[in-house]
Design an enzyme around this catalytic site. Structure first.
Site, mmCIF file in Angstrom:
data_model
loop_
_atom_site.group_PDB
_atom_site.id
_atom_site.type_symbol
_atom_site.label_atom_id
_atom_site.label_comp_id
_atom_site.label_asym_id
_atom_site.label_seq_id
_atom_site.Cartn_x
_atom_site.Cartn_y
_atom_site.Cartn_z
ATOM 1 N N CYS A 136 40.898 42.603 37.076
ATOM 2 C CA CYS A 136 41.533 42.297 38.358
ATOM 3 C C CYS A 136 40.779 43.020 39.470
ATOM 4 O O CYS A 136 40.421 44.181 39.318
ATOM 5 C CB CYS A 136 42.990 42.761 38.321
ATOM 6 S SG CYS A 136 43.890 42.487 39.845
ATOM 7 N N HIS A 187 47.429 34.405 35.998
ATOM 8 C CA HIS A 187 47.086 35.748 36.485
ATOM 9 C C HIS A 187 47.336 35.839 37.991
ATOM 10 O O HIS A 187 47.960 36.789 38.475
ATOM 11 C CB HIS A 187 45.615 36.055 36.159
ATOM 12 C CG HIS A 187 45.152 37.384 36.657
ATOM 13 N ND1 HIS A 187 44.908 38.446 35.815
ATOM 14 C CD2 HIS A 187 44.881 37.831 37.911
ATOM 15 C CE1 HIS A 187 44.511 39.491 36.536
ATOM 16 N NE2 HIS A 187 44.480 39.139 37.814
ATOM 17 N N GLU A 188 46.858 34.836 38.745
ATOM 18 C CA GLU A 188 47.043 34.849 40.204
ATOM 19 C C GLU A 188 48.507 34.636 40.567
ATOM 20 O O GLU A 188 49.013 35.242 41.511
ATOM 21 C CB GLU A 188 46.154 33.803 40.878
ATOM 22 C CG GLU A 188 44.659 34.035 40.693
ATOM 23 C CD GLU A 188 44.205 35.450 41.030
ATOM 24 O OE1 GLU A 188 44.729 36.058 41.988
ATOM 25 O OE2 GLU A 188 43.306 35.964 40.341
ATOM 26 N N HIS A 196 50.504 37.716 40.621
ATOM 27 C CA HIS A 196 50.357 38.513 41.852
ATOM 28 C C HIS A 196 51.417 38.160 42.886
ATOM 29 O O HIS A 196 51.929 39.049 43.569
ATOM 30 C CB HIS A 196 48.967 38.321 42.472
ATOM 31 C CG HIS A 196 47.918 39.196 41.882
ATOM 32 N ND1 HIS A 196 47.976 40.576 41.905
ATOM 33 C CD2 HIS A 196 46.756 38.898 41.252
ATOM 34 C CE1 HIS A 196 46.916 41.087 41.315
ATOM 35 N NE2 HIS A 196 46.150 40.091 40.902
#
Length: 196
Positions: A105, A147-148, A151
């Protein structure tokens, strides 16, 4: 314009981001700046919280993964040139047997760990023209999007590790938050001592 990427420990990375609409100030400029920031840091994805903004916006360009020789020609083709903006995204479904893949990351430089994720997702989002889309992705594409997406939900990949792994990484994560790390892109550290 290249924006500073906020480091582990910055509170914005822990917030559930807010939805935006097409009147969000300077949205096109922000998206342009985020692409530039991501490419400058050699990333394949970047979420608005990583540049200090608690809004539901992230972007992905998986082209760098497309020359991975471990992938099938079909996967390479799917990754090559996949470049999208996701606004107000919502993952509707995640299916399949979880699989491990080594993730990193931009907000947590120099730490990479295997993370388990489901192989297929269905996601609803708006593109940069605020056109609504519902699409299904699998494999590495799904993983980068997951993954994004994490966030904008205030989740980091390190949260998905075992408690033992988290304990082993604690001192390295503390160093990152204090800026005690060498990176070749612009970053903002939450716990940096003034006058250092």
């Amino acid at each position: 314009m290249i924006l500073p990427i906020v480091a582990y420990g910055e509170p914005v990375l822990r917030k559930v981001a807010k939805e935006i609409d097409s009147s969000y100030p300077k949205l096109k400029e922000l998206i342009t700046n985020m692409w530039e920031t991501m490419y400058n840091a050699h990333g394949v994805g970047l979420a608005a919280p990583q540049v200090g903004l608690p809004i539901r916006l992230f972007l992905v360009d998986t082209t760098p993964f497309s020359d991975d020789e471990d992938l099938s020609p079909e996967e390479q083709e799917a990754l090559n040139g996949f470049k999208k903006v996701f606004i107000n995204a919502k993952i509707e479904n995640e299916i399949g047997e979880e699989w491990d893949f080594n993730e990193g990351c931009l907000s947590i430089p120099d730490i990479r760990e295997d993370v388990k994720r489901k192989p297929e997702i269905t996601i609803t989002y708006f593109n940069q023209n605020f056109e609504k889309r519902t699409e299904t992705y699998n494999g590495l594409l799904a993983r980068v999007i997951q993954h994004e997406y994490d966030h904008i939900e205030g989740i980091l990949f390190t949260d998905k590790l075992s408690s033992l792994k988290k304990r082993l990484l604690k001192s390295r994560l503390d160093k990152i938050s204090k800026g005690k790390i060498n990176v070749d892109y612009k970053m903002k550290f939450p716990n940096i001592k003034k006058g250092r």
